[in-house]
Structures are given as C-alpha cells and as structure tokens.
Design an enzyme around this catalytic site. Structure first.
Site, PDB file in Angstrom:
ATOM      1  N   PRO A  30      21.928  54.295  84.464  1.00 45.55           N
ATOM      2  CA  PRO A  30      21.571  54.613  85.846  1.00 45.55           C
ATOM      3  C   PRO A  30      21.827  56.061  86.233  1.00 45.55           C
ATOM      4  O   PRO A  30      22.849  56.643  85.861  1.00 45.55           O
ATOM      5  CB  PRO A  30      22.451  53.678  86.683  1.00 45.55           C
ATOM      6  CG  PRO A  30      23.551  53.257  85.779  1.00 45.55           C
ATOM      7  CD  PRO A  30      22.984  53.263  84.391  1.00 45.55           C
ATOM      8  N   ASN A  31      20.867  56.588  86.959  1.00 45.31           N
ATOM      9  CA  ASN A  31      20.913  57.933  87.549  1.00 45.31           C
ATOM     10  C   ASN A  31      20.716  59.060  86.540  1.00 45.31           C
ATOM     11  O   ASN A  31      20.624  60.224  86.929  1.00 45.31           O
ATOM     12  CB  ASN A  31      22.217  58.141  88.359  1.00 45.31           C
ATOM     13  CG  ASN A  31      22.334  57.134  89.480  1.00 45.31           C
ATOM     14  OD1 ASN A  31      21.398  57.010  90.268  1.00 45.31           O
ATOM     15  ND2 ASN A  31      23.422  56.399  89.544  1.00 45.31           N
TER      16      ASN A  31
ATOM     17  N   ARG B  54      20.389  66.242  89.723  1.00 44.36           N
ATOM     18  CA  ARG B  54      21.622  65.597  90.136  1.00 44.36           C
ATOM     19  C   ARG B  54      22.845  66.445  89.778  1.00 44.36           C
ATOM     20  O   ARG B  54      23.096  66.688  88.596  1.00 44.36           O
ATOM     21  CB  ARG B  54      21.698  64.270  89.386  1.00 44.36           C
ATOM     22  CG  ARG B  54      22.937  63.490  89.601  1.00 44.36           C
ATOM     23  CD  ARG B  54      23.021  62.340  88.609  1.00 44.36           C
ATOM     24  NE  ARG B  54      24.211  61.565  88.846  1.00 44.36           N
ATOM     25  CZ  ARG B  54      24.784  60.780  87.965  1.00 44.36           C
ATOM     26  NH1 ARG B  54      24.252  60.640  86.763  1.00 44.36           N
ATOM     27  NH2 ARG B  54      25.873  60.129  88.262  1.00 44.36           N
TER      28      ARG B  54
ATOM     29  N   TYR C 150      26.427  68.077  85.542  1.00 42.30           N
ATOM     30  CA  TYR C 150      25.613  67.501  84.466  1.00 42.30           C
ATOM     31  C   TYR C 150      24.647  68.483  83.799  1.00 42.30           C
ATOM     32  O   TYR C 150      23.965  68.107  82.836  1.00 42.30           O
ATOM     33  CB  TYR C 150      24.827  66.295  85.014  1.00 42.30           C
ATOM     34  CG  TYR C 150      25.731  65.173  85.503  1.00 42.30           C
ATOM     35  CD1 TYR C 150      26.570  64.495  84.621  1.00 42.30           C
ATOM     36  CD2 TYR C 150      25.773  64.802  86.846  1.00 42.30           C
ATOM     37  CE1 TYR C 150      27.415  63.491  85.055  1.00 42.30           C
ATOM     38  CE2 TYR C 150      26.613  63.784  87.295  1.00 42.30           C
ATOM     39  CZ  TYR C 150      27.430  63.139  86.393  1.00 42.30           C
ATOM     40  OH  TYR C 150      28.272  62.138  86.818  1.00 42.30           O
TER      41      TYR C 150
ATOM     42  N   ASN D 227      24.641  56.298  76.805  1.00 42.27           N
ATOM     43  CA  ASN D 227      25.270  56.822  78.014  1.00 42.27           C
ATOM     44  C   ASN D 227      24.979  55.804  79.099  1.00 42.27           C
ATOM     45  O   ASN D 227      23.880  55.778  79.668  1.00 42.27           O
ATOM     46  CB  ASN D 227      24.708  58.198  78.391  1.00 42.27           C
ATOM     47  CG  ASN D 227      25.462  58.800  79.578  1.00 42.27           C
ATOM     48  OD1 ASN D 227      26.231  58.109  80.254  1.00 42.27           O
ATOM     49  ND2 ASN D 227      25.245  60.076  79.826  1.00 42.27           N
TER      50      ASN D 227
ATOM     51  N   ALA E 120      27.530  54.995  85.259  1.00 42.69           N
ATOM     52  CA  ALA E 120      28.653  54.349  85.959  1.00 42.69           C
ATOM     53  C   ALA E 120      28.922  52.931  85.454  1.00 42.69           C
ATOM     54  O   ALA E 120      30.037  52.422  85.619  1.00 42.69           O
ATOM     55  CB  ALA E 120      28.391  54.338  87.466  1.00 42.69           C
TER      56      ALA E 120
ATOM     57  N   HIS F 153      32.112  52.023  83.472  1.00 39.71           N
ATOM     58  CA  HIS F 153      33.431  51.801  84.046  1.00 39.71           C
ATOM     59  C   HIS F 153      33.683  50.354  84.465  1.00 39.71           C
ATOM     60  O   HIS F 153      34.804  49.999  84.765  1.00 39.71           O
ATOM     61  CB  HIS F 153      33.636  52.761  85.230  1.00 39.71           C
ATOM     62  CG  HIS F 153      33.268  54.182  84.888  1.00 39.71           C
ATOM     63  ND1 HIS F 153      33.888  54.873  83.870  1.00 39.71           N
ATOM     64  CD2 HIS F 153      32.312  55.020  85.381  1.00 39.71           C
ATOM     65  CE1 HIS F 153      33.347  56.089  83.772  1.00 39.71           C
ATOM     66  NE2 HIS F 153      32.382  56.197  84.682  1.00 39.71           N
TER      67      HIS F 153
ATOM     68  N   ASP G 158      29.601  43.145  76.352  1.00 41.65           N
ATOM     69  CA  ASP G 158      29.306  41.971  75.525  1.00 41.65           C
ATOM     70  C   ASP G 158      28.009  42.164  74.734  1.00 41.65           C
ATOM     71  O   ASP G 158      27.899  41.697  73.598  1.00 41.65           O
ATOM     72  CB  ASP G 158      29.205  40.706  76.399  1.00 41.65           C
ATOM     73  CG  ASP G 158      30.579  40.210  76.840  1.00 41.65           C
ATOM     74  OD1 ASP G 158      31.598  40.694  76.317  1.00 41.65           O
ATOM     75  OD2 ASP G 158      30.630  39.323  77.718  1.00 41.65           O
TER      76      ASP G 158
ATOM     77  N   GLU H 243      29.494  55.813  72.371  1.00 39.98           N
ATOM     78  CA  GLU H 243      29.488  55.998  73.830  1.00 39.98           C
ATOM     79  C   GLU H 243      29.516  57.500  74.111  1.00 39.98           C
ATOM     80  O   GLU H 243      30.356  58.214  73.550  1.00 39.98           O
ATOM     81  CB  GLU H 243      30.741  55.330  74.407  1.00 39.98           C
ATOM     82  CG  GLU H 243      30.945  55.575  75.895  1.00 39.98           C
ATOM     83  CD  GLU H 243      32.276  55.023  76.402  1.00 39.98           C
ATOM     84  OE1 GLU H 243      32.848  54.076  75.805  1.00 39.98           O
ATOM     85  OE2 GLU H 243      32.761  55.562  77.413  1.00 39.98           O
TER      86      GLU H 243
ATOM     87  N   HIS I 232      29.158  60.743  77.192  1.00 46.04           N
ATOM     88  CA  HIS I 232      29.101  61.207  78.589  1.00 46.04           C
ATOM     89  C   HIS I 232      28.927  62.710  78.558  1.00 46.04           C
ATOM     90  O   HIS I 232      29.641  63.409  77.815  1.00 46.04           O
ATOM     91  CB  HIS I 232      30.393  60.864  79.339  1.00 46.04           C
ATOM     92  CG  HIS I 232      30.679  59.400  79.306  1.00 46.04           C
ATOM     93  ND1 HIS I 232      30.002  58.500  80.070  1.00 46.04           N
ATOM     94  CD2 HIS I 232      31.547  58.683  78.549  1.00 46.04           C
ATOM     95  CE1 HIS I 232      30.432  57.283  79.789  1.00 46.04           C
ATOM     96  NE2 HIS I 232      31.366  57.367  78.868  1.00 46.04           N
ATOM     97  N   LEU I 233      28.020  63.190  79.385  1.00 45.77           N
ATOM     98  CA  LEU I 233      27.810  64.633  79.485  1.00 45.77           C
ATOM     99  C   LEU I 233      29.070  65.326  79.995  1.00 45.77           C
ATOM    100  O   LEU I 233      29.465  66.385  79.499  1.00 45.77           O
ATOM    101  CB  LEU I 233      26.654  64.918  80.441  1.00 45.77           C
ATOM    102  CG  LEU I 233      25.282  64.425  79.965  1.00 45.77           C
ATOM    103  CD1 LEU I 233      24.456  63.951  81.139  1.00 45.77           C
ATOM    104  CD2 LEU I 233      24.569  65.526  79.219  1.00 45.77           C
TER     105      LEU I 233
ATOM    106  N   ARG J   2      37.812  63.976  85.793  1.00 48.26           N
ATOM    107  CA  ARG J   2      37.161  63.662  87.072  1.00 48.26           C
ATOM    108  C   ARG J   2      37.915  62.546  87.818  1.00 48.26           C
ATOM    109  O   ARG J   2      39.085  62.335  87.572  1.00 48.26           O
ATOM    110  CB  ARG J   2      35.692  63.330  86.798  1.00 48.26           C
ATOM    111  CG  ARG J   2      34.963  64.481  86.103  1.00 48.26           C
ATOM    112  CD  ARG J   2      33.510  64.170  85.878  1.00 48.26           C
ATOM    113  NE  ARG J   2      32.819  63.938  87.139  1.00 48.26           N
ATOM    114  CZ  ARG J   2      31.654  63.297  87.232  1.00 48.26           C
ATOM    115  NH1 ARG J   2      31.054  62.845  86.148  1.00 48.26           N
ATOM    116  NH2 ARG J   2      31.100  63.120  88.413  1.00 48.26           N
TER     117      ARG J   2
END
Ligand code: DQA
Length: 140
Positions: free
Chosen positions: A9-10, A17, A22, A73, A76, A79, A86, A97, A99-100, A106
């Site tokens: 998402p996003n 954004r 990012y 990625n 959110a 988290h 699963d 996994e 993340h930029l 953060r």
C-alpha cells in the site's frame, strides 16, 4: 531464476509521497531500472503492486510454483498483518523484506515487523537500492 517483486500500500505513490523520506523516483522508474539490472544478472523479475491486503496475499500465493524467491515491501502491513505473514510461511519460498526508509529511525510503530520472523532476511534504509540488494541476496 524468477523473482516476484511485490510492493504494498501507498508505494504506487512513490515520487509524490514524502520524497524527503522515500526519494523522488516513481515506482515505475524504479521497476524500469530493476528490469535492466535483472537482465544483467540473469534474473527474470515479475512486478506487482497492490493497496489491498487480500490481493497481496493472492499474489504471494501465486508465487508458489512460479517464483524462486520474493522481494516484498509490504508498506504499513509490515507492522500488523498476520495474514501476510501466514501467506509468506505458506508458500515456503525465500522472501526478503525490504523498506526504502530506515524504519528503526522512525516512529515507534514502525520498529516492529510481524513479517521478519518468516522472512529470510531484511534490508532497509538504503532507498531504492534495497530492491537491488534483495535481488542480489536471493541470486547468490
Ligand atoms: C516502508 C516503511 C513503512 O513503515 C511504511 O508504512 C511504508 C513504506 C518503506 O519502504 O520504508 O509504506 O515500507
């Protein structure tokens, strides 16, 4: 080797954004660069993006039998989505996994990932380079 590169998402808003966090590249331009990079290292990438948890789960399921590994990625969902966790366990594929941003620098809620324990490894904080690093990690 086929690698599914999945963004949650996003991440379709990259470039617009919070560029100070990012970066200013769009997801499309990042994926174009990754296509060239993958060609140079003999990897076949397949790109996906969805804002919906259920669709991300369907994409992860579809990797079974098609992909040799996943770069994820989850935005959110990282988290709090036990359902995505699963799905990663269910497909039994190596999953990195990414993340930029450096999520540990953060807000507190970003410090916890419910996915990391079922992933092969985690790469964060290097901007768009995280995707390339994750591809290299899977392609060793
Ligand atoms: C992110 C970090 C997450 O906390 C956030 O919700 C995102 C992007 C990153 O790439 O830095 O959407 O996964």
């Amino acid at each position: 080797m086929t690698i599914f590169i999945i963004n949650g998402p996003n991440l379709d808003m990259l470039g617009l954004r919070e560029p100070e966090i990012y970066g200013s590249d769009t997801l499309e331009s990042i994926n174009t660069e990754l296509t060239d990079y993958c060609a140079s290292v003999g990897v076949r990438p397949e790109f996906f993006q969805s804002n919906s948890e259920g669709e991300l789960i369907d994409i992860i399921h579809s990797a079974r039998g098609k992909a040799d590994g996943i770069v994820l990625n989850a935005g959110a969902y990282t988290h709090y989505s036990y359902a995505i966790r699963d799905a990663i366990s269910a497909v039994e594929l190596p999953c990195v996994e990414v993340h930029l941003s450096n999520v540990h620098k953060r807000e507190e809620f970003r410090h916890k990932s419910v996915l990391s324990a079922v992933c092969t490894g985690v790469i964060c904080g290097f901007g768009k380079k995280v995707y390339r690093l994750a591809i290299d990690a899977l392609n060793l």
